[in-house]
Scaffold this active site. Structure first.
Site, PDB file in Angstrom:
ATOM      1  N   LYS A 112      12.188  -6.366  11.133  1.00 51.64           N
ATOM      2  CA  LYS A 112      12.673  -6.214   9.757  1.00 51.64           C
ATOM      3  C   LYS A 112      14.009  -5.501   9.712  1.00 51.64           C
ATOM      4  CE  LYS A 112       8.666  -6.516   6.759  1.00 51.64           C
ATOM      5  NZ  LYS A 112       7.912  -5.897   5.695  1.00 51.64           N
ATOM      6  N   LYS A 195       6.326 -17.120  11.843  1.00 54.12           N
ATOM      7  CA  LYS A 195       5.206 -17.123  10.889  1.00 54.12           C
ATOM      8  C   LYS A 195       5.681 -17.403   9.464  1.00 54.12           C
ATOM      9  CE  LYS A 195       5.275 -12.345   9.587  1.00 54.12           C
ATOM     10  NZ  LYS A 195       4.765 -11.398   8.722  1.00 54.12           N
ATOM     11  N   LYS A 198       6.666 -14.137   3.279  1.00 53.82           N
ATOM     12  CA  LYS A 198       7.136 -13.890   1.908  1.00 53.82           C
ATOM     13  C   LYS A 198       8.626 -13.610   1.878  1.00 53.82           C
ATOM     14  CE  LYS A 198       3.893 -10.632   1.258  1.00 53.82           C
ATOM     15  NZ  LYS A 198       3.024  -9.591   0.853  1.00 53.82           N
TER      16      LYS A 198
HETATM   17  P1  TYM Z   1       1.459  -8.335   3.875  1.00 56.11           P
HETATM   18  O1  TYM Z   1       1.545  -8.068   2.419  1.00 56.11           O
HETATM   19  O2  TYM Z   1       2.708  -8.634   4.614  1.00 56.11           O
HETATM   20  O3  TYM Z   1       0.459  -9.514   4.146  1.00 56.11           O
HETATM   21  C1  TYM Z   1      -0.843  -9.526   3.601  1.00 56.11           C
HETATM   22  C2  TYM Z   1      -1.817 -10.119   4.609  1.00 56.11           C
HETATM   23  O4  TYM Z   1      -1.459 -11.464   4.927  1.00 56.11           O
HETATM   24  C3  TYM Z   1      -1.395 -11.616   6.328  1.00 56.11           C
HETATM   25  N1  TYM Z   1      -0.362 -12.617   6.649  1.00 56.11           N
HETATM   26  C4  TYM Z   1      -0.572 -13.719   7.372  1.00 56.11           C
HETATM   27  N2  TYM Z   1      -1.661 -14.203   7.978  1.00 56.11           N
HETATM   28  C5  TYM Z   1      -1.534 -15.370   8.640  1.00 56.11           C
HETATM   29  N3  TYM Z   1      -0.391 -16.072   8.712  1.00 56.11           N
HETATM   30  C6  TYM Z   1       0.741 -15.629   8.120  1.00 56.11           C
HETATM   31  N4  TYM Z   1       1.863 -16.329   8.187  1.00 56.11           N
HETATM   32  C7  TYM Z   1       0.678 -14.394   7.416  1.00 56.11           C
HETATM   33  N5  TYM Z   1       1.592 -13.678   6.717  1.00 56.11           N
HETATM   34  C8  TYM Z   1       0.932 -12.590   6.254  1.00 56.11           C
HETATM   35  C9  TYM Z   1      -1.026 -10.241   6.853  1.00 56.11           C
HETATM   36  O5  TYM Z   1      -1.369 -10.096   8.215  1.00 56.11           O
HETATM   37  C10 TYM Z   1      -1.829  -9.351   5.940  1.00 56.11           C
HETATM   38  O6  TYM Z   1      -3.164  -9.235   6.396  1.00 56.11           O
HETATM   39  N6  TYM Z   1       1.018  -3.734   5.851  1.00 56.11           N
HETATM   40  C11 TYM Z   1       0.288  -4.828   5.249  1.00 56.11           C
HETATM   41  C12 TYM Z   1      -0.462  -4.405   4.022  1.00 56.11           C
HETATM   42  C13 TYM Z   1      -1.320  -3.207   4.210  1.00 56.11           C
HETATM   43  C14 TYM Z   1      -2.599  -3.172   4.781  1.00 56.11           C
HETATM   44  C15 TYM Z   1      -3.036  -1.821   4.692  1.00 56.11           C
HETATM   45  C16 TYM Z   1      -3.428  -4.134   5.360  1.00 56.11           C
HETATM   46  C17 TYM Z   1      -1.019  -1.936   3.794  1.00 56.11           C
HETATM   47  N7  TYM Z   1      -2.070  -1.113   4.077  1.00 56.11           N
HETATM   48  C18 TYM Z   1      -4.270  -1.411   5.194  1.00 56.11           C
HETATM   49  C19 TYM Z   1      -4.650  -3.714   5.863  1.00 56.11           C
HETATM   50  C20 TYM Z   1      -5.072  -2.387   5.769  1.00 56.11           C
HETATM   51  C21 TYM Z   1       1.274  -5.925   4.846  1.00 56.11           C
HETATM   52  O7  TYM Z   1       2.434  -5.687   4.696  1.00 56.11           O
HETATM   53  O8  TYM Z   1       0.691  -7.142   4.597  1.00 56.11           O
END
Ligand code: TYM
Length: 327
Positions: A112, A195, A198
């Site tokens: 990032k 991947k 967003k």
């Molecule tokens: P975030 O908001 O980027 O993504 C949310 C969830 O979606 C999954 N994900 C994917 N899975 C498969 N293929 C993809 N291309 C893909 N893109 C995103 C992510 O792995 C995630 O599970 N840091 C985390 C949010 C968070 C969190 C937590 C998660 C904050 N605190 C505590 C679990 C437990 C995040 O930025 O996810």
């Protein structure tokens, strides 16, 4: 009952990767686990956000959780910043558990920050995995359902929990990540080596959960394919493999059956049917989304914050005792 916790950032458009990699698992798990799902706004501000858009997105992400099948009667749904204990525990872990050496290994920060200038990245972006560890550890979480890109962060939560426990005595549960086989890493439609994301520069990278029918058809038509014309699932055809995964996960059809269906047909037929499969999933979801009012969501989040806060405060009381804050 075992506990599960997970979250999504209210930034950018939620897409099929978020659903297939994470939220789909949450829906299943809420029946077997004591489940908590968070809208992680504190994580979202690690990169610049527009306040009005952020406000809107927090409500919309909550609506999406519900329209995708998270039941507020079964699961606790809340906004991270409503429970200040997340930031409090984050600071304590920063000081007594996390080391610079752990943080410098985090690949997401490297990726990032490399996109802009690392010098201009916020300190919060660097510290983001510790806040995520705090989210998880506050709720005695046993299992964390996430996509593959978050596994390294869950591993860090494990390390921080173990280190804290060793120093101060048993305090935190050491959590496990939980992935799905085909959904754990949904790739970009415009580049099957990266991947689906967003924050991708092109909207053609992802199918957003709110994309309308025509946009979905267009994006799938434009999706990159591999050389050749046969619809087969092979590591040599990463683009097709990704599209077949999406087809299989959303339709429930086995991959071998999908291959069979397209013997003698080409990519065009397959893509047109894939668009139908995606639309058949998105349409009822979007209809449900549209029926949920802002007021309803605000009430759900208020109730969720109340439940989460009681738990978080209890945990923080123990943490503070352990580290010597209670005099
Ligand atoms: P975030 O908001 O980027 O993504 C949310 C969830 O979606 C999954 N994900 C994917 N899975 C498969 N293929 C993809 N291309 C893909 N893109 C995103 C992510 O792995 C995630 O599970 N840091 C985390 C949010 C968070 C969190 C937590 C998660 C904050 N605190 C505590 C679990 C437990 C995040 O930025 O996810």
């Amino acid at each position: 009952m075992k506990k599960t916790f997970s979250g999504v950032q209210p930034s950018g458009d939620l897409h099929l990767g978020n659903y297939l990699g994470a939220i789909r698992n949450w829906v299943r798990m809420q029946d077997e686990y004591d489940a908590t799902f968070c809208v992680v706004d504190l994580h979202a501000i690690t990169v610049e956000q527009n306040p009005d858009e952020l406000r809107r997105r927090i409500l919309d992400v909550t609506k999406m959780y519900i329209a995708l099948g998270i039941d507020p009667d079964k699961s606790t749904i809340f906004v991270q910043s409503d429970v200040v204990e997340h930031t409090e525990l984050c600071w304590i872990l920063n000081c007594v558990s996390a080391r610079m050496g752990d943080m410098e290994k985090m690949t997401q920060f490297k990726d990032k920050s490399a996109r802009g200038s690392a010098q201009r990245a916020s300190v919060g972006l660097f510290d983001y995995p510790v806040l995520m560890a705090a989210d998880i550890l506050l709720y005695d979480t046993n299992v964390v359902p996430v996509g593959e890109d978050q596994v390294q962060h869950v591993e860090l939560a494990r390390t921080l929990a173990r280190r804290f426990n060793k120093k101060f005595g048993d305090t935190f549960i050491v959590p496990q990540p939980k992935l799905t086989k085909e959904g754990k890493r949904i790739m970009g439609l415009d580049d099957p080596i990266k991947k689906m994301s967003k924050s991708a520069t092109s909207k053609d990278n992802y199918i957003a959960l709110m994309d309308d029918v025509e946009v979905v058809r267009k994006k799938i038509r434009k999706a990159v394919t591999d050389s050749g014309s046969e619809v087969i699932y092979s590591d040599n055809k990463p683009a097709l493999q990704n599209l077949i995964n999406i087809y299989s996960l959303l339709s429930g059809k086995e991959i071998a059956d999908i291959e069979n269906d397209y013997i003698g047909k080409g990519y065009g037929d397959f893509k047109s049917d894939l668009a139908d499969v995606v639309i058949a999933f998105l349409k009822p979801f979007q209809e449900k989304f549209a029926k949920i009012s802002d007021d309803e969501v605000k009430q759900i989040l208020k109730n969720g914050a109340k439940t989460a806060k009681i738990r978080a405060q209890e945990k923080m009381k123990l943490v503070k005792e352990k580290i010597g804050f209670v005099i």
